[in-house]
Design a protein around this motif. Sequence first.
Motif, PDB file in Angstrom:
ATOM      1  N   SER A 181       6.681   3.898  11.363  1.00  0.00           N
ATOM      2  CA  SER A 181       6.619   2.597  10.572  1.00  0.00           C
ATOM      3  C   SER A 181       5.580   2.069  10.042  1.00  0.00           C
ATOM      4  CB  SER A 181       6.852   1.864  12.028  1.00  0.00           C
ATOM      5  OG  SER A 181       8.521   1.531  12.731  1.00  0.00           O
ATOM      6  N   ALA A 229       5.817   3.183   6.246  1.00  0.00           N
ATOM      7  CA  ALA A 229       6.670   2.688   5.988  1.00  0.00           C
ATOM      8  C   ALA A 229       5.932   0.876   4.443  1.00  0.00           C
ATOM      9  CB  ALA A 229       8.397   2.139   6.193  1.00  0.00           C
ATOM     10  N   LEU A 230       5.629   0.300   6.413  1.00  0.00           N
ATOM     11  CA  LEU A 230       4.766  -0.690   6.263  1.00  0.00           C
ATOM     12  C   LEU A 230       3.550  -0.525   5.051  1.00  0.00           C
ATOM     13  CD1 LEU A 230       5.557  -2.485   9.769  1.00  0.00           C
ATOM     14  CD2 LEU A 230       6.209  -3.473   7.430  1.00  0.00           C
ATOM     15  N   LEU A 247       4.769  -0.906   1.614  1.00  0.00           N
ATOM     16  CA  LEU A 247       4.839  -2.221   1.431  1.00  0.00           C
ATOM     17  C   LEU A 247       3.722  -2.872   1.405  1.00  0.00           C
ATOM     18  CD1 LEU A 247       7.468  -2.448   2.965  1.00  0.00           C
ATOM     19  CD2 LEU A 247       7.937  -2.412   0.879  1.00  0.00           C
ATOM     20  N   ARG A 290       9.243  -3.467  13.722  1.00  0.00           N
ATOM     21  CA  ARG A 290       9.538  -2.561  13.141  1.00  0.00           C
ATOM     22  C   ARG A 290      10.303  -0.894  14.002  1.00  0.00           C
ATOM     23  NH1 ARG A 290      10.108   2.252  10.305  1.00  0.00           N
ATOM     24  NH2 ARG A 290      11.161   2.239   8.988  1.00  0.00           N
ATOM     25  N   TYR A 328      12.831  -2.379  16.374  1.00  0.00           N
ATOM     26  CA  TYR A 328      14.391  -2.248  15.853  1.00  0.00           C
ATOM     27  C   TYR A 328      14.576  -0.982  15.796  1.00  0.00           C
ATOM     28  CZ  TYR A 328      14.472  -7.242  14.288  1.00  0.00           C
ATOM     29  OH  TYR A 328      14.774  -8.614  14.249  1.00  0.00           O
ATOM     30  N   GLU A 339      17.081  -2.050  10.148  1.00  0.00           N
ATOM     31  CA  GLU A 339      18.448  -3.052   8.718  1.00  0.00           C
ATOM     32  C   GLU A 339      18.399  -4.104   9.155  1.00  0.00           C
ATOM     33  OE1 GLU A 339      21.765  -2.071  11.608  1.00  0.00           O
ATOM     34  OE2 GLU A 339      20.115  -1.198  10.761  1.00  0.00           O
ATOM     35  N   PHE A 357      15.233  -5.884  10.185  1.00  0.00           N
ATOM     36  CA  PHE A 357      13.986  -5.858  10.135  1.00  0.00           C
ATOM     37  C   PHE A 357      13.418  -6.445   9.200  1.00  0.00           C
ATOM     38  CE2 PHE A 357       9.878  -4.112   8.547  1.00  0.00           C
ATOM     39  CZ  PHE A 357       8.630  -4.913  10.166  1.00  0.00           C
ATOM     40  N   TRP A 358      14.178  -5.518   7.477  1.00  0.00           N
ATOM     41  CA  TRP A 358      13.607  -6.138   5.985  1.00  0.00           C
ATOM     42  C   TRP A 358      13.890  -7.789   5.901  1.00  0.00           C
ATOM     43  CZ3 TRP A 358      10.030  -2.659   5.544  1.00  0.00           C
ATOM     44  CH2 TRP A 358       9.690  -2.130   6.071  1.00  0.00           C
ATOM     45  N   GLU A 359      15.692  -7.729   6.626  1.00  0.00           N
ATOM     46  CA  GLU A 359      15.788  -9.279   6.132  1.00  0.00           C
ATOM     47  C   GLU A 359      14.629 -10.366   7.017  1.00  0.00           C
ATOM     48  OE1 GLU A 359      19.935 -12.342   7.027  1.00  0.00           O
ATOM     49  OE2 GLU A 359      19.948  -9.285   6.989  1.00  0.00           O
ATOM     50  N   GLN A 392      11.112 -10.361   6.167  1.00  0.00           N
ATOM     51  CA  GLN A 392      10.311 -10.177   4.740  1.00  0.00           C
ATOM     52  C   GLN A 392       9.540 -10.720   4.173  1.00  0.00           C
ATOM     53  OE1 GLN A 392      13.650 -11.466   2.370  1.00  0.00           O
ATOM     54  NE2 GLN A 392      13.048 -10.234  -0.112  1.00  0.00           N
ATOM     55  N   ILE A 439       6.106  -9.452   5.300  1.00  0.00           N
ATOM     56  CA  ILE A 439       5.916  -8.872   4.859  1.00  0.00           C
ATOM     57  C   ILE A 439       5.199  -8.765   3.573  1.00  0.00           C
ATOM     58  CG2 ILE A 439       6.394  -6.178   3.795  1.00  0.00           C
ATOM     59  CD1 ILE A 439       8.436  -5.662   6.200  1.00  0.00           C
TER      60      ILE A 439
END
Length: 111
Positions: free
Chosen positions: A35, A38-39, A42, A60, A63, A70, A72-74, A77, A80
């Motif tokens: 996590s 990934a963050l 980004l 994250r 989740y 899947e 989490f991103w939505e 967003q 982030i």
Amino acid sequence: MEEQKNHPLLGEFKGRMRIFHDADDSNLNYILDSSQSALTRLTGITDLENVEFKELIIERSRYVYHDQVEFFWENFQADILGLSIAHYVPEDDSEQKGDTDSGNKEERTTT
């Protein structure tokens, strides 16, 4: 056998998730590490002292733990994107282009 190094947010994550045993620590460390990676990719942020970044890592990870990453991103967003923009540091264009003539411009005269 080498002792595993715990992620700095492991205790906080376990408290948030109400996990009171150590049986899943290896998996939880992996989830927190992935996590954070990934963050960081980004947002460009690596500082775990940043409260918003830390919260996104924990969320994250939550989740992922529940096999719902899947969503989490939505759901995050805007957070982030906001964090990315707030910590954006533009590069100096003159260094990239090799522009060393910035002070030697011709003057134009109009007639």
